[in-house]
Motif scaffolding. Structure first.
Motif, PDB file in Angstrom:
ATOM      1  N   THR A 613       0.647  -1.129   0.012  1.00 30.12           N
ATOM      2  CA  THR A 613      -0.037  -0.054   0.011  1.00 30.12           C
ATOM      3  C   THR A 613       0.974   1.255   0.096  1.00 30.12           C
ATOM      4  O   THR A 613       0.595   2.275  -0.787  1.00 30.12           O
ATOM      5  N   PHE A 614       1.721   1.281   0.833  1.00 29.11           N
ATOM      6  CA  PHE A 614       2.818   2.477   0.820  1.00 29.11           C
ATOM      7  C   PHE A 614       4.009   2.465  -0.104  1.00 29.11           C
ATOM      8  O   PHE A 614       5.035   2.941   0.509  1.00 29.11           O
ATOM      9  N   TYR A 615       3.900   1.454  -0.981  1.00 26.62           N
ATOM     10  CA  TYR A 615       5.274   1.322  -1.897  1.00 26.62           C
ATOM     11  C   TYR A 615       5.320   2.661  -2.612  1.00 26.62           C
ATOM     12  O   TYR A 615       4.508   3.208  -3.094  1.00 26.62           O
ATOM     13  N   GLY A 616       6.636   3.151  -2.568  1.00 29.43           N
ATOM     14  CA  GLY A 616       6.927   4.477  -3.099  1.00 29.43           C
ATOM     15  C   GLY A 616       6.621   5.667  -2.523  1.00 29.43           C
ATOM     16  O   GLY A 616       6.548   6.825  -3.013  1.00 29.43           O
ATOM     17  N   LEU A 617       5.823   5.374  -1.373  1.00 28.07           N
ATOM     18  CA  LEU A 617       5.164   6.436  -0.605  1.00 28.07           C
ATOM     19  C   LEU A 617       5.576   6.550   1.098  1.00 28.07           C
ATOM     20  O   LEU A 617       5.108   7.369   1.688  1.00 28.07           O
ATOM     21  N   THR A 618       6.884   6.024   1.198  1.00 29.28           N
ATOM     22  CA  THR A 618       7.358   5.788   2.495  1.00 29.28           C
ATOM     23  C   THR A 618       8.804   6.751   2.484  1.00 29.28           C
ATOM     24  O   THR A 618       9.664   6.393   1.780  1.00 29.28           O
ATOM     25  N   HIS A 619       9.007   7.422   3.496  1.00 30.86           N
ATOM     26  CA  HIS A 619       9.878   8.294   3.729  1.00 30.86           C
ATOM     27  C   HIS A 619      10.817   7.550   5.132  1.00 30.86           C
ATOM     28  O   HIS A 619      10.453   7.298   6.268  1.00 30.86           O
ATOM     29  N   PRO A 620      12.065   7.191   4.842  1.00 33.81           N
ATOM     30  CA  PRO A 620      12.856   6.729   5.728  1.00 33.81           C
ATOM     31  C   PRO A 620      13.475   7.603   6.853  1.00 33.81           C
ATOM     32  O   PRO A 620      13.653   8.581   6.498  1.00 33.81           O
ATOM     33  N   LEU A 621      13.213   7.152   8.105  1.00 33.39           N
ATOM     34  CA  LEU A 621      13.619   7.873   9.290  1.00 33.39           C
ATOM     35  C   LEU A 621      15.047   7.277   9.618  1.00 33.39           C
ATOM     36  O   LEU A 621      15.279   6.374   9.330  1.00 33.39           O
ATOM     37  N   GLU A 622      15.532   8.083  10.623  1.00 32.60           N
ATOM     38  CA  GLU A 622      16.807   7.744  10.900  1.00 32.60           C
ATOM     39  C   GLU A 622      16.613   6.581  11.852  1.00 32.60           C
ATOM     40  O   GLU A 622      15.762   6.291  12.438  1.00 32.60           O
ATOM     41  N   LYS A 623      17.570   5.596  11.986  1.00 27.57           N
ATOM     42  CA  LYS A 623      17.432   4.308  12.572  1.00 27.57           C
ATOM     43  C   LYS A 623      17.609   4.423  14.151  1.00 27.57           C
ATOM     44  O   LYS A 623      16.813   3.580  15.062  1.00 27.57           O
ATOM     45  N   SER A 624      17.933   5.550  14.495  1.00 27.37           N
ATOM     46  CA  SER A 624      18.090   5.854  15.977  1.00 27.37           C
ATOM     47  C   SER A 624      16.653   6.036  16.613  1.00 27.37           C
ATOM     48  O   SER A 624      16.457   6.002  17.649  1.00 27.37           O
ATOM     49  N   TRP A 625      15.615   6.278  15.870  1.00 27.98           N
ATOM     50  CA  TRP A 625      14.313   6.528  16.103  1.00 27.98           C
ATOM     51  C   TRP A 625      13.567   5.267  16.662  1.00 27.98           C
ATOM     52  O   TRP A 625      12.861   5.253  17.559  1.00 27.98           O
ATOM     53  N   HIS A 626      13.849   4.357  15.991  1.00 26.12           N
ATOM     54  CA  HIS A 626      13.341   3.042  16.216  1.00 26.12           C
ATOM     55  C   HIS A 626      14.226   1.868  16.168  1.00 26.12           C
ATOM     56  O   HIS A 626      14.552   1.374  15.033  1.00 26.12           O
ATOM     57  N   VAL A 627      14.650   1.163  17.116  1.00 27.77           N
ATOM     58  CA  VAL A 627      15.341  -0.081  17.331  1.00 27.77           C
ATOM     59  C   VAL A 627      14.588  -1.433  17.396  1.00 27.77           C
ATOM     60  O   VAL A 627      13.722  -1.365  18.380  1.00 27.77           O
ATOM     61  N   LEU A 628      14.496  -2.347  16.596  1.00 27.86           N
ATOM     62  CA  LEU A 628      13.662  -3.502  16.497  1.00 27.86           C
ATOM     63  C   LEU A 628      14.310  -4.852  16.989  1.00 27.86           C
ATOM     64  O   LEU A 628      15.834  -4.676  17.136  1.00 27.86           O
ATOM     65  N   GLY A 629      13.665  -5.823  17.412  1.00 25.44           N
ATOM     66  CA  GLY A 629      14.270  -7.158  17.472  1.00 25.44           C
ATOM     67  C   GLY A 629      14.589  -7.505  18.970  1.00 25.44           C
ATOM     68  O   GLY A 629      15.045  -8.641  19.223  1.00 25.44           O
ATOM     69  N   LEU A 630      14.111  -7.023  19.883  1.00 26.62           N
ATOM     70  CA  LEU A 630      14.085  -7.356  21.386  1.00 26.62           C
ATOM     71  C   LEU A 630      13.295  -8.443  21.838  1.00 26.62           C
ATOM     72  O   LEU A 630      13.377  -8.875  22.885  1.00 26.62           O
ATOM     73  N   GLY A 631      12.337  -8.690  20.727  1.00 24.96           N
ATOM     74  CA  GLY A 631      11.642 -10.123  20.908  1.00 24.96           C
ATOM     75  C   GLY A 631      12.051 -11.151  20.577  1.00 24.96           C
ATOM     76  O   GLY A 631      11.454 -12.180  20.448  1.00 24.96           O
ATOM     77  N   TYR A 632      13.080 -11.050  19.721  1.00 27.89           N
ATOM     78  CA  TYR A 632      13.769 -12.551  19.018  1.00 27.89           C
ATOM     79  C   TYR A 632      15.209 -12.441  18.994  1.00 27.89           C
ATOM     80  O   TYR A 632      15.810 -13.454  18.607  1.00 27.89           O
ATOM     81  N   ASN A 633      15.980 -11.160  18.941  1.00 29.35           N
ATOM     82  CA  ASN A 633      17.385 -11.116  18.549  1.00 29.35           C
ATOM     83  C   ASN A 633      18.224 -10.704  19.992  1.00 29.35           C
ATOM     84  O   ASN A 633      17.877  -9.872  20.707  1.00 29.35           O
ATOM     85  N   PRO A 634      18.736 -11.949  20.248  1.00 33.59           N
ATOM     86  CA  PRO A 634      19.577 -11.566  21.811  1.00 33.59           C
ATOM     87  C   PRO A 634      20.912 -10.654  21.588  1.00 33.59           C
ATOM     88  O   PRO A 634      21.744 -10.792  22.615  1.00 33.59           O
ATOM     89  N   SER A 635      21.229 -10.531  20.391  1.00 34.31           N
ATOM     90  CA  SER A 635      22.649  -9.834  20.255  1.00 34.31           C
ATOM     91  C   SER A 635      22.601  -8.620  19.863  1.00 34.31           C
ATOM     92  O   SER A 635      23.551  -8.184  19.161  1.00 34.31           O
ATOM     93  N   ILE A 636      21.572  -7.671  20.224  1.00 34.81           N
ATOM     94  CA  ILE A 636      21.564  -6.306  19.988  1.00 34.81           C
ATOM     95  C   ILE A 636      22.439  -5.605  20.842  1.00 34.81           C
ATOM     96  O   ILE A 636      22.692  -5.853  22.085  1.00 34.81           O
TER      97      ILE A 636
END
Length: 686
Positions: A613-636
């Motif tokens: 739906t948002f293909y070509g309509l998404t602006h990338p934000l800086e990665k420090s705004w949002h860090v993912l993986g705390l529910g599956y990645n033990p090595s962050i």
């Protein structure tokens, strides 16, 4: 190269002087005078060479040899011509000192004819063959009495023609090439054998070799659990020999093995270290060792033992796969469930809410709900405790809490609990409002495509019929796609934000499994450059790109999207609702949902249709705004988490579940008041 003139040259010279009648005289002179002189010359040269080489003769012996040499030269010079003397000298230089001994050892021809600078061994073999031929021809021609013809044939036999030389050289080259090919083949075979040996050695754990024996302890093992390992190995070998004993009808030995096997298994029990073993374990090891030795003497067969061990390995592999499937099923099941403490909290809050009089159920500052100048958040959740953490963490880190407005939407079951919690625990000066998704009259199956699909017979067949099992043995791999959240409209409400909040210009969407660690107000001033969605991209080299979520074998997907396009994350998204309406984002979503009614474009979930739906309509934000993986990645990285504005527990290991990762859980629990009467009463633990 030595001269090719020999005795034939001498005979020719005599013939030129006086014809063939003087031949007997020349032969007589050669036999009586020249031959002895040549013997002395060769002997003298040979002895002189030996003296120079070994340096062992005395001075007087050397003087004697010099006297003999001078005497021989004085007698031979008047007799031999200069050409014959040159031939003798050249032959001597070519072969070294000559003597009768050297003639015997090398089997040299008396003609002393040499062609080319070749090795001595090769030259000797060639000369020996020529000598044998010469002897045969000489005997044959002598019997016929053709002396003159023999001399001419003698010259033709011992003077190599260019053709013969070329053939000999060609044969030598062929032999050398064949030898080189054989050597090369040997080298290749050796290399292959070495490589095979290296590959086999890689599969052997050299750290284990020699540490302990199945039959007895041979070396001391520093591993404190070596006794447990030894007993387990004995149990394995006892099972192997027990099976072979049954095949070979060794009933007495099989019975003894069975008895010792039970004793060892009983002693092992659930022991994981040597300290867990009983004192009698060493005696059992010795007894089992004696029985295994007896079994080995009577039953050992390499092929049988190997086959039994391979069968046991395959059985163990199947058990591991079964346990993995079970683990997957249970982890998916645990991720779907709500802990007893949170369920208790929701029930108590619901009861107390409906006991309140209607006038006390209203939140203050309701006038801020449609003010576009404030900071608005959308939060859709059915988890009271999770929603409270999102609101509390956002307010506690906000610089101006009074400008923040929270729009909560939940289902009918949790509507009372959500209201009651925030009535009892208001978010300071911030504004909050709770709505029930079931009261949205416009959200019906005639308008909402996904709602119509969820109510269809095909979807019920997919979720609830036996054709799609949810047992441990099958279906666990696709179990996550049958998560109940996909059946809830709360999960799909994010595609209808302008309908839910028609008076707002921008809104920040938050998932209920996030924690806010910094002030988020700067997000409202980020220029989206005409895009609708502001989000953090999640793709690395090849991870979380479009081909991970969409079926690019379908022509509709392949025609419109790039498989290497970068994906982005739901969980913290800034939506420009004005641009949303202009570009009819909800209409695009409905179009693709209709095309995916048979789930041929993507499986269930909200991220794949969001990417489309948002293909070509998404602006990338800086990665420090949002860090993912705390529910599956033990090595962050710890610093990455600490510097993030929002951390996201996406995955199965949610922070409110027992299977959460312990090192990430404090980021979430610090925003919960565990001394609250409701939380303490429902025994919600840290």
């Amino acid at each position: 190269m030595a001269s090719k003139k020999g005795l034939s040259g001498v005979n020719s010279n005599h013939r030129n002087r006086g014809g063939g009648s003087r031949f007997p005289v020349v032969v007589l002179i050669f036999c009586s005078c020249i031959a002895p002189l040549m013997f002395f010359i060769g002997r003298g040269l040979y002895t002189s060479g030996s003296i120079d080489k070994n340096h062992v003769s005395t001075t007087s012996g050397q003087m004697d040899l010099d006297w003999r040499e001078r005497l021989a030269l004085q007698h031979i010079k008047p007799i031999l011509t200069r050409e014959v003397f040159a031939i003798i000298k050249a032959s001597t230089d070519d072969l070294g000192p000559l003597s009768l001994d050297s003639f015997r050892k090398s089997n040299l021809s008396a003609s002393w004819r040499f062609v080319g600078q070749v090795s001595l061994a090769r030259r000797n073999r060639s000369i020996s063959l020529e000598s044998n031929v010469k002897i045969g021809i000489t005997r044959k021609e002598t019997s016929k009495g053709k002396t003159d013809e023999y001399l001419h044939e003698d010259d033709s036999q011992f003077v190599d023609e260019p053709v013969k030389v070329a053939r000999r050289q060609l044969r030598q080259k062929k032999r050398e090439k064949r030898a080189a090919d054989l050597a090369k083949q040997d080298d290749e075979v050796t290399v292959k054998l070495e490589n095979a040996a290296m590959e086999r050695s890689k599969s052997v754990d050299s750290a284990v070799l020699g540490k302990y024996s199945i039959w007895r302890r041979e070396n001391e093992n520093e591993n404190p659990d070596s006794t447990v390992r030894l007993m387990r190995d004995q149990v394995i070998m006892a099972r192997v020999y027990l099976s072979i004993a049954g095949m070979k009808k060794k009933s007495d030995l099989a019975q003894e093995l069975q008895q010792r096997l039970k004793e060892s298994q009983r002693a092992l029990g659930e022991a994981s270290s040597d300290s867990d073993l009983p004192r009698s374990s060493h005696d059992k090891i010795k007894t089992m060792g004696h029985v295994l030795t007896k079994a080995r003497e009577q039953l050992y067969d390499c092929k049988l033992v190997t086959g039994k061990l391979r069968a046991m390995l395959q059985t163990a592999d199947e058990e591991v796969r079964s346990l993995k499937r079970q683990s997957t099923f249970l982890s998916q099941l645990a991720a779907k469930t709500i802990p007893n403490g949170i369920h208790c909290l929701s029930m108590r809050l619901t009861i107390d809410y409906y006991l309140l009089p209607p006038e006390k159920r209203e939140f203050p500052r309701s006038e801020n709900l449609e003010n576009p100048n404030l900071y608005h958040y959308a939060l859709f959740s059915d988890n009271v405790l999770a929603a409270s953490v999102v609101v509390n963490s956002t307010i506690m880190n906000a610089k101006e809490p009074e400008k923040h407005v929270f729009h909560l939407v939940t289902d009918k079951l949790n509507f009372g609990a959500m209201n009651m919690w925030f009535l009892l625990n208001p978010p300071g000066k911030a504004t909050i409002h709770v709505e029930n998704v079931d009261e949205f009259k416009w959200l019906n199956s005639s308008y909402c495509v996904v709602l119509r699909q969820l109510e269809s017979a095909a979807m019920k067949e997919y979720y609830f019929k036996a054709a799609h099992p949810t047992t441990l043995s099958a279906g666990s791999s696709n179990l996550k796609y049958r998560n109940p959240k996909y059946l809830s409209m709360l999960n799909h409400l994010r595609f209808y934000l302008p309908e839910v909040y028609p008076k707002l210009d921008k809104i920040l969407f938050l998932d209920d499994d996030i924690v806010v660690q910094k002030d988020l107000t700067r997000l409202w001033s980020v220029d989206l450059h005409g895009k609708v969605n502001g989000a953090v991209e999640t793709c690395g080299q090849s991870f979380h790109r479009f081909d991970k979520y969409l079926n690019f074998s379908n022509p509709h997907i392949a025609r419109h999207f790039d498989p290497n396009a970068c994906g982005w994350a739901y969980g913290m998204n800034m939506f420009d609702l004005k641009e949303w309406k202009k570009k009819d984002i909800t209409g695009i979503y409905h179009k693709w949902q209709n095309m995916n009614e048979d789930r041929a474009l993507w499986k269930l979930g909200t991220l794949p249709p969001g990417l489309i739906t948002f293909y070509g309509l998404t602006h990338p934000l800086e990665k420090s705004w949002h860090v993912l993986g705390l529910g599956y990645n033990p090595s962050i990285d710890r610093s990455e988490i600490d510097n993030a504005a929002v951390i996201h527990y996406n995955g199965n290991m949610k922070p409110w579940l027992e299977l959460a990762m312990a090192k990430y859980r404090p980021y979430w629990t610090k925003y919960i008041k565990f001394d609250h009467p409701y939380i303490r009463g429902c025994k919600v633990s840290e």
